[in-house]
Design a protein around this motif. Structure first.
Motif, PDB file in Angstrom:
ATOM      1  N   LEU A 155      -5.047  -0.827   8.757  1.00 38.92           N
ATOM      2  CA  LEU A 155      -5.862  -0.004   7.874  1.00 38.92           C
ATOM      3  C   LEU A 155      -5.266   0.035   6.464  1.00 38.92           C
ATOM      4  N   LEU A 156      -3.936   0.093   6.376  1.00 41.28           N
ATOM      5  CA  LEU A 156      -3.285   0.095   5.063  1.00 41.28           C
ATOM      6  C   LEU A 156      -3.483  -1.240   4.350  1.00 41.28           C
ATOM      7  N   GLU A 157      -3.417  -2.328   5.103  1.00 41.15           N
ATOM      8  CA  GLU A 157      -3.696  -3.646   4.521  1.00 41.15           C
ATOM      9  C   GLU A 157      -5.103  -3.675   3.931  1.00 41.15           C
ATOM     10  N   ASP A 158      -6.079  -3.206   4.710  1.00 41.56           N
ATOM     11  CA  ASP A 158      -7.469  -3.202   4.250  1.00 41.56           C
ATOM     12  C   ASP A 158      -7.629  -2.330   3.003  1.00 41.56           C
ATOM     13  N   THR A 159      -6.938  -1.198   2.990  1.00 39.98           N
ATOM     14  CA  THR A 159      -7.045  -0.280   1.853  1.00 39.98           C
ATOM     15  C   THR A 159      -6.440  -0.896   0.597  1.00 39.98           C
ATOM     16  N   PHE A 160      -5.322  -1.593   0.756  1.00 38.31           N
ATOM     17  CA  PHE A 160      -4.718  -2.250  -0.404  1.00 38.31           C
ATOM     18  C   PHE A 160      -5.654  -3.316  -0.960  1.00 38.31           C
ATOM     19  N   GLU A 161      -6.270  -4.085  -0.077  1.00 39.82           N
ATOM     20  CA  GLU A 161      -7.228  -5.097  -0.530  1.00 39.82           C
ATOM     21  C   GLU A 161      -8.386  -4.445  -1.280  1.00 39.82           C
ATOM     22  N   ALA A 162      -8.877  -3.331  -0.749  1.00 38.82           N
ATOM     23  CA  ALA A 162      -9.970  -2.620  -1.415  1.00 38.82           C
ATOM     24  C   ALA A 162      -9.528  -2.095  -2.778  1.00 38.82           C
ATOM     25  N   TYR A 163      -8.296  -1.605  -2.843  1.00 37.77           N
ATOM     26  CA  TYR A 163      -7.770  -1.069  -4.100  1.00 37.77           C
ATOM     27  C   TYR A 163      -7.709  -2.164  -5.161  1.00 37.77           C
ATOM     28  N   ILE A 164      -7.241  -3.352  -4.774  1.00 35.84           N
ATOM     29  CA  ILE A 164      -7.163  -4.460  -5.732  1.00 35.84           C
ATOM     30  C   ILE A 164      -8.569  -4.915  -6.124  1.00 35.84           C
ATOM     31  N   GLY A 165      -9.503  -4.872  -5.185  1.00 31.11           N
ATOM     32  CA  GLY A 165     -10.886  -5.164  -5.533  1.00 31.11           C
ATOM     33  C   GLY A 165     -11.410  -4.188  -6.572  1.00 31.11           C
ATOM     34  N   ALA A 166     -11.039  -2.917  -6.419  1.00 30.91           N
ATOM     35  CA  ALA A 166     -11.458  -1.895  -7.382  1.00 30.91           C
ATOM     36  C   ALA A 166     -10.796  -2.119  -8.740  1.00 30.91           C
ATOM     37  N   VAL A 167      -9.519  -2.501  -8.733  1.00 37.19           N
ATOM     38  CA  VAL A 167      -8.815  -2.802  -9.988  1.00 37.19           C
ATOM     39  C   VAL A 167      -9.512  -3.947 -10.716  1.00 37.19           C
ATOM     40  N   TYR A 168      -9.883  -4.971  -9.969  1.00 34.96           N
ATOM     41  CA  TYR A 168     -10.564  -6.133 -10.553  1.00 34.96           C
ATOM     42  C   TYR A 168     -11.867  -5.713 -11.233  1.00 34.96           C
TER      43      TYR A 168
ATOM     44  N   ALA B  28       0.836  -1.208   0.000  1.00 35.22           N
ATOM     45  CA  ALA B  28       0.000   0.000   0.000  1.00 35.22           C
ATOM     46  C   ALA B  28       0.868   1.256   0.000  1.00 35.22           C
ATOM     47  N   ARG B  29       1.933   1.218   0.794  1.00 39.94           N
ATOM     48  CA  ARG B  29       2.840   2.376   0.831  1.00 39.94           C
ATOM     49  C   ARG B  29       3.544   2.554  -0.506  1.00 39.94           C
ATOM     50  N   LYS B  30       3.910   1.428  -1.140  1.00 38.40           N
ATOM     51  CA  LYS B  30       4.550   1.505  -2.451  1.00 38.40           C
ATOM     52  C   LYS B  30       3.646   2.196  -3.467  1.00 38.40           C
ATOM     53  N   LEU B  31       2.350   1.994  -3.312  1.00 40.78           N
ATOM     54  CA  LEU B  31       1.380   2.618  -4.219  1.00 40.78           C
ATOM     55  C   LEU B  31       1.052   4.060  -3.830  1.00 40.78           C
ATOM     56  N   GLY B  32       1.494   4.467  -2.651  1.00 41.39           N
ATOM     57  CA  GLY B  32       1.174   5.810  -2.187  1.00 41.39           C
ATOM     58  C   GLY B  32      -0.209   5.929  -1.581  1.00 41.39           C
ATOM     59  N   LEU B  33      -0.821   4.801  -1.221  1.00 44.85           N
ATOM     60  CA  LEU B  33      -2.180   4.841  -0.681  1.00 44.85           C
ATOM     61  C   LEU B  33      -2.225   5.478   0.701  1.00 44.85           C
ATOM     62  N   GLU B  34      -1.117   5.462   1.397  1.00 42.51           N
ATOM     63  CA  GLU B  34      -1.050   6.074   2.724  1.00 42.51           C
ATOM     64  C   GLU B  34      -1.453   7.549   2.659  1.00 42.51           C
ATOM     65  N   ASN B  35      -1.038   8.212   1.586  1.00 42.09           N
ATOM     66  CA  ASN B  35      -1.347   9.638   1.434  1.00 42.09           C
ATOM     67  C   ASN B  35      -2.711   9.883   0.804  1.00 42.09           C
ATOM     68  N   ASP B  36      -3.243   8.878   0.100  1.00 39.13           N
ATOM     69  CA  ASP B  36      -4.517   9.045  -0.603  1.00 39.13           C
ATOM     70  C   ASP B  36      -5.736   8.781   0.276  1.00 39.13           C
ATOM     71  N   LEU B  37      -5.533   8.073   1.373  1.00 41.66           N
ATOM     72  CA  LEU B  37      -6.646   7.644   2.220  1.00 41.66           C
ATOM     73  C   LEU B  37      -7.564   8.791   2.630  1.00 41.66           C
ATOM     74  N   ARG B  38      -8.847   8.536   2.528  1.00 40.47           N
ATOM     75  CA  ARG B  38      -9.841   9.495   3.026  1.00 40.47           C
ATOM     76  C   ARG B  38     -10.301   9.006   4.394  1.00 40.47           C
ATOM     77  N   LEU B  39      -9.908   9.741   5.430  1.00 37.20           N
ATOM     78  CA  LEU B  39     -10.182   9.354   6.807  1.00 37.20           C
ATOM     79  C   LEU B  39     -11.045  10.398   7.499  1.00 37.20           C
ATOM     80  N   GLY B  40     -11.795   9.933   8.486  1.00 38.02           N
ATOM     81  CA  GLY B  40     -12.561  10.856   9.309  1.00 38.02           C
ATOM     82  C   GLY B  40     -11.644  11.639  10.236  1.00 38.02           C
ATOM     83  N   ILE B  41     -12.181  12.686  10.825  1.00 38.53           N
ATOM     84  CA  ILE B  41     -11.376  13.568  11.680  1.00 38.53           C
ATOM     85  C   ILE B  41     -10.776  12.799  12.859  1.00 38.53           C
ATOM     86  N   GLY B  42     -11.581  11.947  13.482  1.00 38.40           N
ATOM     87  CA  GLY B  42     -11.083  11.182  14.622  1.00 38.40           C
ATOM     88  C   GLY B  42      -9.957  10.241  14.234  1.00 38.40           C
ATOM     89  N   ALA B  43     -10.103   9.575  13.086  1.00 41.16           N
ATOM     90  CA  ALA B  43      -9.070   8.653  12.615  1.00 41.16           C
ATOM     91  C   ALA B  43      -7.786   9.397  12.277  1.00 41.16           C
TER      92      ALA B  43
END
Length: 259
Positions: free
Chosen positions: A111-124, A85-100
């Protein structure tokens, strides 16, 4: 990981990309801005496991399912997927709530693991559910990770390095050794018309600091040394020599010839 640049997927449907990087904390605070990424995460998890399994199955055709499962677990895990996820730059792209955001969740590995999985789901989904396209996207970084993992395992190996007359180690899998390397080597040699591998022992035997014997073994095919191994047990030294030879032949490319 090395200097490999993991290029982002060029989405045809931008809404899929937005959904993939939207955490539920953001969606809860901004319900008009679309759904969170947990459905994509669910399908992405399955897609990643499928792609990794396919890659390992064909890269390591001589290994049993237990060894492949062990290696797959090193890839499909929180630490590795967060790294991707970090290699893809998803760490900076994440849309998080104020508390998070205040909690520093942008760098949270789970959270980064989950986001990477979601990203690959979107690619699919964006590819038209084309697994071949997902394979093309993921395989370069999977290959790099496996190569680096193998290299690290080799560098950390406590066994004796090959002698000058032996082969050079390549980025082959020290992480998942064949279940019967001696049998594999013999079958390979005979199938290519070579002599049956011959194992020679160095004399005199070396001793360790406790004055126990260390057995040095070389495997010879058609008069040439192709592998060496050392251990306090003869069986283990012989096994290491066979693995060394298998690596030198690039045995996972069955069309290569050692002589």
């Amino acid at each position: 990981m090395g200097e490999f640049k993991f290029e982002k997927w060029m989405f045809k449907d931008e809404s899929l990309k937005i959904e993939a990087i939207t955490h539920k904390s953001f969606a809860s605070e901004n319900p008009a801005d679309g759904p969170h990424n947990e459905r994509l995460e669910w399908i992405g998890d399955t897609i990643i496991t499928t792609v990794v399994s396919d890659y390992l199955f064909f890269r390591f055709p001589y290994h049993k399912e237990g060894a492949l499962t062990k290696l797959r677990s090193k890839i499909v895990c929180k630490e590795t997927l967060a790294k991707f996820a970090r290699k893809l730059g998803l760490e900076n792209d994440l849309r998080l709530g104020i508390g998070a955001l205040k909690s520093g969740d942008r760098s949270n590995e789970r959270l980064l693991e989950d986001t990477f999985e979601a990203y690959i789901g979107a690619v699919y989904l964006d590819s038209g559910r084309d697994l071949n396209e997902v394979n093309k996207f993921l395989e370069p970084i999977i290959k790099l990770f496996v190569d680096e993992l193998a290299e690290n395992e080799h560098n950390n190996n406590n066994g004796s390095p090959p002698r000058d007359s032996g082969p050079v180690y390549g980025p082959i899998n020290k992480i998942i050794e064949p279940s019967d390397p001696n049998g594999m080597l013999q079958n390979w040699a005979q199938s290519r018309g070579f002599e049956i591998p011959d194992y020679k022992w160095a004399t005199p035997e070396r001793k360790d600091e406790n004055n126990k014997p260390i057995f040095d073994c070389e495997v010879i095919i058609d008069g040439k040394v192709f592998g060496s191994g050392s251990s306090g047990k003869k069986k283990e030294a012989r096994k290491k020599a066979a693995i060394c030879a298998l690596e030198s032949f690039g045995i996972f490319n069955y069309n290569s010839s050692p002589i």
